[in-house]
Motif scaffolding. Sequence first.
Motif, PDB file in Angstrom:
ATOM      1  N   ASN A  63       0.806  -1.208   0.000  1.00 31.32           N
ATOM      2  CA  ASN A  63       0.000   0.000   0.000  1.00 31.32           C
ATOM      3  C   ASN A  63       0.845   1.267   0.000  1.00 31.32           C
ATOM      4  O   ASN A  63       0.366   2.323  -0.409  1.00 31.32           O
ATOM      5  CB  ASN A  63      -0.939  -0.006   1.206  1.00 31.32           C
ATOM      6  N   LEU A  64       2.072   1.155   0.459  1.00 33.42           N
ATOM      7  CA  LEU A  64       2.983   2.294   0.360  1.00 33.42           C
ATOM      8  C   LEU A  64       3.271   2.622  -1.097  1.00 33.42           C
ATOM      9  O   LEU A  64       3.207   3.786  -1.518  1.00 33.42           O
ATOM     10  CB  LEU A  64       4.283   1.978   1.109  1.00 33.42           C
ATOM     11  N   VAL A  65       3.568   1.590  -1.882  1.00 37.46           N
ATOM     12  CA  VAL A  65       3.822   1.797  -3.313  1.00 37.46           C
ATOM     13  C   VAL A  65       2.564   2.288  -4.017  1.00 37.46           C
ATOM     14  O   VAL A  65       2.592   3.275  -4.765  1.00 37.46           O
ATOM     15  CB  VAL A  65       4.333   0.487  -3.958  1.00 37.46           C
ATOM     16  N   PHE A  66       1.442   1.605  -3.757  1.00 35.11           N
ATOM     17  CA  PHE A  66       0.190   1.997  -4.407  1.00 35.11           C
ATOM     18  C   PHE A  66      -0.244   3.391  -3.977  1.00 35.11           C
ATOM     19  O   PHE A  66      -0.668   4.209  -4.801  1.00 35.11           O
ATOM     20  CB  PHE A  66      -0.912   1.000  -4.088  1.00 35.11           C
ATOM     21  N   GLY A  67      -0.168   3.676  -2.681  1.00 39.59           N
ATOM     22  CA  GLY A  67      -0.621   4.964  -2.175  1.00 39.59           C
ATOM     23  C   GLY A  67       0.173   6.122  -2.746  1.00 39.59           C
ATOM     24  O   GLY A  67      -0.396   7.155  -3.126  1.00 39.59           O
ATOM     25  N   LEU A  68       1.487   5.954  -2.825  1.00 44.65           N
ATOM     26  CA  LEU A  68       2.320   7.003  -3.412  1.00 44.65           C
ATOM     27  C   LEU A  68       1.985   7.214  -4.886  1.00 44.65           C
ATOM     28  O   LEU A  68       1.827   8.353  -5.345  1.00 44.65           O
ATOM     29  CB  LEU A  68       3.798   6.632  -3.260  1.00 44.65           C
ATOM     30  N   ALA A  69       1.878   6.112  -5.622  1.00 45.94           N
ATOM     31  CA  ALA A  69       1.596   6.220  -7.052  1.00 45.94           C
ATOM     32  C   ALA A  69       0.220   6.836  -7.296  1.00 45.94           C
ATOM     33  O   ALA A  69       0.070   7.738  -8.138  1.00 45.94           O
ATOM     34  CB  ALA A  69       1.690   4.839  -7.705  1.00 45.94           C
ATOM     35  N   ALA A  70      -0.788   6.383  -6.562  1.00 41.14           N
ATOM     36  CA  ALA A  70      -2.138   6.892  -6.756  1.00 41.14           C
ATOM     37  C   ALA A  70      -2.241   8.360  -6.369  1.00 41.14           C
ATOM     38  O   ALA A  70      -2.843   9.171  -7.084  1.00 41.14           O
ATOM     39  CB  ALA A  70      -3.130   6.061  -5.939  1.00 41.14           C
ATOM     40  N   ALA A  71      -1.650   8.713  -5.226  1.00 37.89           N
ATOM     41  CA  ALA A  71      -1.723  10.101  -4.777  1.00 37.89           C
ATOM     42  C   ALA A  71      -0.983  11.027  -5.739  1.00 37.89           C
ATOM     43  O   ALA A  71      -1.455  12.134  -6.051  1.00 37.89           O
ATOM     44  CB  ALA A  71      -1.142  10.222  -3.367  1.00 37.89           C
ATOM     45  N   TRP A  72       0.175  10.599  -6.204  1.00 34.85           N
ATOM     46  CA  TRP A  72       0.956  11.416  -7.142  1.00 34.85           C
ATOM     47  C   TRP A  72       0.177  11.614  -8.440  1.00 34.85           C
ATOM     48  O   TRP A  72       0.102  12.723  -8.982  1.00 34.85           O
ATOM     49  CB  TRP A  72       2.297  10.739  -7.402  1.00 34.85           C
ATOM     50  N   ALA A  73      -0.414  10.534  -8.952  1.00 36.28           N
ATOM     51  CA  ALA A  73      -1.166  10.638 -10.206  1.00 36.28           C
ATOM     52  C   ALA A  73      -2.399  11.522 -10.048  1.00 36.28           C
ATOM     53  O   ALA A  73      -2.660  12.398 -10.887  1.00 36.28           O
ATOM     54  CB  ALA A  73      -1.575   9.240 -10.671  1.00 36.28           C
ATOM     55  N   ILE A  74      -3.145  11.334  -8.961  1.00 38.75           N
ATOM     56  CA  ILE A  74      -4.392  12.077  -8.780  1.00 38.75           C
ATOM     57  C   ILE A  74      -4.130  13.552  -8.480  1.00 38.75           C
ATOM     58  O   ILE A  74      -4.841  14.441  -8.972  1.00 38.75           O
ATOM     59  CB  ILE A  74      -5.225  11.431  -7.665  1.00 38.75           C
ATOM     60  N   ALA A  75      -3.121  13.822  -7.669  1.00 39.77           N
ATOM     61  CA  ALA A  75      -2.884  15.198  -7.240  1.00 39.77           C
ATOM     62  C   ALA A  75      -2.126  16.028  -8.272  1.00 39.77           C
ATOM     63  O   ALA A  75      -2.306  17.249  -8.339  1.00 39.77           O
ATOM     64  CB  ALA A  75      -2.106  15.207  -5.919  1.00 39.77           C
ATOM     65  N   LYS A  76      -1.307  15.384  -9.093  1.00 37.74           N
ATOM     66  CA  LYS A  76      -0.416  16.144  -9.969  1.00 37.74           C
ATOM     67  C   LYS A  76      -0.813  16.117 -11.439  1.00 37.74           C
ATOM     68  O   LYS A  76      -0.295  16.920 -12.226  1.00 37.74           O
ATOM     69  CB  LYS A  76       1.020  15.598  -9.842  1.00 37.74           C
ATOM     70  N   PHE A  77      -1.718  15.214 -11.832  1.00 35.25           N
ATOM     71  CA  PHE A  77      -2.023  15.056 -13.250  1.00 35.25           C
ATOM     72  C   PHE A  77      -3.529  14.987 -13.480  1.00 35.25           C
ATOM     73  O   PHE A  77      -4.295  14.647 -12.579  1.00 35.25           O
ATOM     74  CB  PHE A  77      -1.370  13.787 -13.819  1.00 35.25           C
ATOM     75  N   GLU A  78      -3.924  15.296 -14.700  1.00 35.58           N
ATOM     76  CA  GLU A  78      -5.294  15.103 -15.152  1.00 35.58           C
ATOM     77  C   GLU A  78      -5.303  13.980 -16.186  1.00 35.58           C
ATOM     78  O   GLU A  78      -4.466  13.974 -17.100  1.00 35.58           O
ATOM     79  CB  GLU A  78      -5.855  16.388 -15.775  1.00 35.58           C
ATOM     80  N   PHE A  79      -6.225  13.040 -16.044  1.00 31.67           N
ATOM     81  CA  PHE A  79      -6.277  11.903 -16.963  1.00 31.67           C
ATOM     82  C   PHE A  79      -7.683  11.316 -16.947  1.00 31.67           C
ATOM     83  O   PHE A  79      -8.427  11.483 -15.958  1.00 31.67           O
ATOM     84  CB  PHE A  79      -5.249  10.830 -16.569  1.00 31.67           C
ATOM     85  N   PRO A  80      -8.090  10.656 -18.014  1.00 32.07           N
ATOM     86  CA  PRO A  80      -9.418  10.018 -18.048  1.00 32.07           C
ATOM     87  C   PRO A  80      -9.530   8.946 -16.957  1.00 32.07           C
ATOM     88  O   PRO A  80      -8.604   8.169 -16.735  1.00 32.07           O
ATOM     89  CB  PRO A  80      -9.478   9.390 -19.448  1.00 32.07           C
ATOM     90  N   GLY A  81     -10.664   8.921 -16.280  1.00 35.72           N
ATOM     91  CA  GLY A  81     -10.878   7.933 -15.234  1.00 35.72           C
ATOM     92  C   GLY A  81     -10.377   8.348 -13.867  1.00 35.72           C
ATOM     93  O   GLY A  81     -10.350   7.532 -12.938  1.00 35.72           O
ATOM     94  N   LYS A  82     -10.007   9.619 -13.714  1.00 37.23           N
ATOM     95  CA  LYS A  82      -9.480  10.085 -12.428  1.00 37.23           C
ATOM     96  C   LYS A  82     -10.512   9.957 -11.321  1.00 37.23           C
ATOM     97  O   LYS A  82     -10.209   9.471 -10.223  1.00 37.23           O
ATOM     98  CB  LYS A  82      -9.015  11.532 -12.575  1.00 37.23           C
ATOM     99  N   ASN A  83     -11.740  10.383 -11.586  1.00 33.88           N
ATOM    100  CA  ASN A  83     -12.800  10.282 -10.577  1.00 33.88           C
ATOM    101  C   ASN A  83     -13.139   8.827 -10.262  1.00 33.88           C
ATOM    102  O   ASN A  83     -13.457   8.484  -9.117  1.00 33.88           O
ATOM    103  CB  ASN A  83     -14.044  11.018 -11.056  1.00 33.88           C
ATOM    104  N   LEU A  84     -13.062   7.973 -11.283  1.00 36.39           N
ATOM    105  CA  LEU A  84     -13.305   6.553 -11.048  1.00 36.39           C
ATOM    106  C   LEU A  84     -12.246   5.965 -10.125  1.00 36.39           C
ATOM    107  O   LEU A  84     -12.549   5.177  -9.223  1.00 36.39           O
ATOM    108  CB  LEU A  84     -13.325   5.801 -12.378  1.00 36.39           C
ATOM    109  N   LEU A  85     -10.988   6.358 -10.345  1.00 34.62           N
ATOM    110  CA  LEU A  85      -9.902   5.878  -9.492  1.00 34.62           C
ATOM    111  C   LEU A  85     -10.113   6.328  -8.051  1.00 34.62           C
ATOM    112  O   LEU A  85      -9.899   5.551  -7.108  1.00 34.62           O
ATOM    113  CB  LEU A  85      -8.559   6.386 -10.008  1.00 34.62           C
TER     114      LEU A  85
END
Length: 266
Positions: A63-85
């Motif tokens: 969850n450390l790996v997943f949490g960092l990756a998910a938080a970085w992607a959601i907070a720093k980037f815009e991409f399709p499916g962001k709200n779904l994630l």
Amino acid sequence: MRVAVITTAAAFVALLILLPVIAVFAEALRKGIAVYVASITDPGALAALKLTVLTAAISVGANLVFGLAAAWAIAKFEFPGKNLLLSLIDLPFAISPVISGLVFVLLFGAQGWFGAWLVDHNVQIVFAEPGVILATIFVTFPFIARELIPLMQEQGNEEEEAAVLLGAGAWKTFWRITLPNIRWALLYGVVLCNARAMGEFGAVSVVSGHIRGRTNTLPLHVEILYDEYKFSAAFAVASLLTLLALVTLVVKAGLEWKTRRVVDGN
């Protein structure tokens, strides 16, 4: 009014937290130190403790790996499916842990979707250690991500963009800019994730099979001892979980204090 509020809060803390903790240790030591030591050094208890620590370590790492990756992607980037994630991250909060365990049985059990393939390849997930670990990872994976996402969104992208303009690559930007800014929130999320992993009961109870010495974590071992009317042994093992919880609370309080100092300093 202030005195009444403080008194009410203190009374609830004493009634719902302090008294149960005291009761656990009092019952654990009722028959003496010798019985207490014998209970916590029993092979079944030691196996449960080992599996609990192993499951928590793997769950926190994943969850450390997943949490960092998910938080970085959601907070720093815009991409399709962001709200779904974002919705999927919150899914374990909305689903009962027992239902989560049943889902894993449906997927990986002998009669499940992948059961025949697993049997053909001699792979056992349900009623074995992998099932316990997978169920624990599922119920704990929102904690780190949800701790990081609001902080990283509040911080914005200015520092990272400045680093990129100065020639820093993505990984160098992450290690030099992003990670130092979130380190205390990250540690706080790790503490919360670890606490939930060690105390998880519902999902693990469904997928473990309650095999003593193999798939029982500490909460499950406490249940078995209590059902067998071995009350002193049950409370002795429960005291181990209580000690782990108290250590977690101390670490959590220290991180909160450190986080407040960092925020005040900024």
